[in-house]
Every structure is written in structure tokens, then in C-alpha cells.
Write an enzyme that holds these catalytic residues in place. Structure first.
Site, short mmCIF file in Angstrom:
data_model
loop_
_atom_site.label_atom_id
_atom_site.label_comp_id
_atom_site.label_asym_id
_atom_site.label_seq_id
_atom_site.Cartn_x
_atom_site.Cartn_y
_atom_site.Cartn_z
N ARG A 171 -140.74 -35.32 -57.51
CA ARG A 171 -141.44 -35.43 -56.22
C ARG A 171 -142.94 -35.44 -56.47
O ARG A 171 -143.68 -36.24 -55.88
CB ARG A 171 -141.08 -34.25 -55.29
CG ARG A 171 -139.64 -34.20 -54.80
CD ARG A 171 -139.32 -35.29 -53.80
NE ARG A 171 -140.19 -35.27 -52.63
CZ ARG A 171 -140.04 -34.47 -51.57
NH1 ARG A 171 -139.02 -33.62 -51.51
NH2 ARG A 171 -140.88 -34.52 -50.54
N CYS A 193 -131.23 -33.37 -53.00
CA CYS A 193 -132.66 -33.28 -52.66
C CYS A 193 -133.14 -31.84 -52.62
O CYS A 193 -134.33 -31.59 -52.76
CB CYS A 193 -132.91 -33.97 -51.32
SG CYS A 193 -132.00 -33.25 -49.95
N ARG A 238 -144.47 -34.02 -41.77
CA ARG A 238 -143.03 -33.72 -41.70
C ARG A 238 -142.74 -33.26 -40.28
O ARG A 238 -143.31 -32.27 -39.82
CB ARG A 238 -142.66 -32.62 -42.69
CG ARG A 238 -141.32 -31.96 -42.34
CD ARG A 238 -140.78 -31.09 -43.42
NE ARG A 238 -140.39 -31.89 -44.57
CZ ARG A 238 -139.61 -31.43 -45.55
NH1 ARG A 238 -139.13 -30.20 -45.49
NH2 ARG A 238 -139.29 -32.20 -46.56
N ASP A 266 -126.20 -33.80 -49.79
CA ASP A 266 -127.26 -33.04 -49.12
C ASP A 266 -126.58 -32.03 -48.21
O ASP A 266 -125.36 -32.09 -47.97
CB ASP A 266 -128.16 -34.02 -48.33
CG ASP A 266 -129.33 -33.32 -47.64
OD1 ASP A 266 -129.68 -32.19 -48.03
OD2 ASP A 266 -129.91 -33.93 -46.70
N GLN A 301 -138.59 -38.54 -50.83
CA GLN A 301 -137.48 -37.97 -51.58
C GLN A 301 -136.75 -39.07 -52.37
O GLN A 301 -136.48 -38.91 -53.56
CB GLN A 301 -136.50 -37.29 -50.60
CG GLN A 301 -135.29 -36.70 -51.28
CD GLN A 301 -135.65 -35.53 -52.16
OE1 GLN A 301 -136.34 -34.62 -51.73
NE2 GLN A 301 -135.22 -35.55 -53.42
N HIS A 332 -136.31 -39.93 -45.09
CA HIS A 332 -137.02 -39.08 -46.07
C HIS A 332 -137.43 -39.97 -47.26
O HIS A 332 -136.90 -39.82 -48.35
CB HIS A 332 -136.11 -37.93 -46.49
CG HIS A 332 -136.82 -36.78 -47.15
ND1 HIS A 332 -138.18 -36.78 -47.39
CD2 HIS A 332 -136.36 -35.59 -47.63
CE1 HIS A 332 -138.51 -35.64 -47.98
NE2 HIS A 332 -137.43 -34.90 -48.15
#
Ligand code: CP
Ligand code: NVA
Length: 306
Positions: free
Chosen positions: A292, A264, A102, A224, A132, A129
């Protein structure tokens, strides 16, 4: 599939393969059936940004698969003091079996994959991402029984999550509408890739600055944070610009009656979404967060297993 860097690299059969394995692994966890598909393997997890879900789900996922994981914070490893990606990739490839990273720059993830010889998983960059969105689509599939032909509406910042959502929906044949204010639209290259894939899958890509147009007839509403990691200094200005993009009851009422809500996480109640929506009966955010784990286990097993 050698790496998971961008959802654009996957074909629709690979999405199905991941979801089928995720479904099986999820069932096995619930039934207490062991599935040590990565016994003796180690995943290195490089983080130059914060995380709750990504860190914990990958770490627990490796444990459940019979393997081991290493948390490599950029504060602690030499990468954070300027060691090159090339040397890091070469050295890590001698010790471990896969890397999850990340970080800020998307090209750093691509370079890690290019210079090393082990699978690399993108755990979020400024641009994308993918893990996700795999979990998000799996969650929609669980709740709706299908993906093809549904309409996803994303309202807010055209950020990393929105970019990967464009990729993912276009690939699996879901219509995707993104409503973002001018100047905060999704990445142009990714929009083009999504449009190309949408032609193949028979779905539609709708880009607008009008939230009502995006959510009209939607099966899923997604938002988000307005302030992604690294943008903290822009918070005040962003809140002003994005306030008309808040997902609240009024906006939600324009979607289909049985629409579900995704986020998310982490979420900021009262900003991008109101409490009544995120904590309401149509919100499936905690299924989404749980998934996830199952989806990433499938990804790791497919990339790092025999
Ligand atoms: N959604 C997500 O990636 O959460 P974290 O930042 O907590 O990993
Ligand atoms: N867009 C957010 C997602 C966090 C999981 C960020 O990049 O901070």
C-alpha cells in the site's frame, strides 16, 4: 491522470507506470536513498470511516516523499457538521496540493474532484477501493512475475474491494472469478465495465455463487470481511449467509498448488478465512499491506509531482 477515483479511469499503461515507479521507490526506501519528489507539498486526508493501513501508509508515504500530511477526521472538520462538499473542495484547494478521502458515498468523492482543482485520491468508498487493488496487483506481480494470463478468485461479499478487483483484473488482463451469494453480488455497472475491459485485454470475467468453481485452477485467492464498515448491524445475518464462502484448506486445495492468498485486512479469523490459510505459507498478506505504501507513493508522486 488527474485523480484516482476508479480503476476504470486508468489505462493499462498507467497501471504499468504506477507499478514501475512503486518498484523504484520501494527499492530506494530499502537502500535508504532519499526521494523527495513532493517536497513542500501537503496532502489532506479526510476520513469519515476508520482506518489503520490507509491512514498510516499515506501519512508515512507523504513524509518519505518530502511532503506533509494532515489528518482531517470528519468529527473535527466542518464537513461533518454539514458544510457542503462544494465549499470544502474550494477552500481546501486554496491550502493544499491533494486530497485523499475515505468515506461512504462514492459520489462525494466525485464531487470533491469536480468542485476542487487539486488531485483527489479515493481511499475507499462503499463502492470501490482502488488504492487497495493497485497494491494487490503489484503484490501478485512481485510473487508471480506477471499478471496477464493468471486467474484471480475472489470469494465472499461482492463489496467495494471485489468491485475494484473486477476493474483492476480486467484492465491488466487477469482472469477474475467472483463467487458471492445471491443478493450480495458485485455492482452491476462495474461488472459491465469489467466485461468491456476484459474483451480488450483478452481476459475472462466469471461470476458465480459457487466458491469451488471460482477457485478452480486459480493463481490467487482473495477474500475480505463479510461485514464492511457501516454494515455492523447486519453481522449476525451475514455470518449465516456467508459461512459456506469461508476460505479454508478444503477450498484452497482446489486452486493451483502454488496459489497465493490475499486479504486487504482487517481480517476476521474463523469467519471469512481460517487461521491455517491466512497464517499459512501461501499467505502474502503482509507484503500486500506493505505495498500500500509503495504503490500509493507512486500514485501521489504522479498526481501531485511536477
Ligand atoms: N485495507 C485497508 O484499507 O485497511 P484500513 O481500513 O486499515 O485502511
Ligand atoms: N470491505 C471493507 C474493506 C476494509 C478495508 C470495508 O469497506 O469495511
Amino acid at each position: 491522470m488527474k485523480h484516482l477515483i476508479s480503476l476504470y479511469d486508468l489505462n493499462v499503461e498507467q497501471f504499468e507506470q504506477i507499478f514501475n515507479l512503486a518498484e523504484k521507490l520501494k527499492r530506494q526506501v530499502k537502500e535508504g536513498v532519499q526521494h523527495h519528489m513532493l517536497k513542500g507539498k501537503t496532502l489532506g486526508m479526510i476520513f469519515t470511516k476508520s482506518s489503520t493501513r490507509t491512514r498510516v501508509s499515506f501519512e508515512v508515504g507523504m513524509y518519505q516523499l518530502g511532503g506533509n500530511s494532515l489528518f482531517l477526521s470528519s468529527n473535527d472538520i466542518q464537513l461533518g457538521r454539514g458544510e457542503s462538499i462544494y465549499d470544502t473542495a474550494q477552500v481546501l484547494s486554496r491550502y493544499i496540493d491533494g486530497i485523499m478521502i475515505r468515506t461512504f458515498k462514492h459520489s462525494d468523492v466525485e464531487d470533491l474532484a469536480k468542485y476542487g482543482n487539486i488531485p483527489v485520491i479515493n481511499g475507499l468508498t462503499d463502492l470501490m477501493h482502488p488504492c487497495q487493488i493497485l497494491a494487490d496487483l503489484f503484490t501478485v506481480y512481485e510473487h508471480k512475475g506477471t499478471l496477464k494470463g493468471l486467474k484471480m478468485a475472489y470469494v465472499g461479499d461482492g463489496n467495494n474491494v471485489a468491485n475494484s478487483l473486477l476493474h483492476g483484473c480486467a484492465k491488466v488482463g487477469m482472469d477474475i472469478a467472483v463467487a458471492a451469494p445471491k443478493g450480495f453480488e458485485c455492482d452491476e455497472g462495474i461488472i459491465q465495465e469489467a466485461k468491456d475491459d476484459a474483451k480488450i485485454s483478452g481476459s475472462e470475467v466469471i461470476l458465480t455463487d459457487d466458491p469451488e468453481k471460482a477457485v478452480h485452477n486459480a493463481d490467487v485467492i482473495y477474500t475480505d470481511t463479510w461485514v464492511s464498515m457501516g454494515q455492523e448491524s447486519e453481522k449476525e445475518q451475514r455470518v449465516k449467509i456467508f459461512m459456506p464462502y469461508q476460505v479454508n484448506s478444503e477450498l484452497f486445495s482446489k486452486a493451483k498448488e502454488d496459489a497465493v492468498f490475499l486479504h486487504c485486512l482487517p481480517a476476521y479469523r474463523g469467519y471469512e478465512v481460517t487461521e491455517e490459510i491466512i497464517d499459512g505459507p501461501q499467505s502474502v498478506i503482509f507484503d500486500e499491506a506493505e505495498n500500500r505504501l509503495h504503490v500509493q507513493k507512486a500514485v501521489m508522486a504522479l498526481l501531485m509531482g511536477q
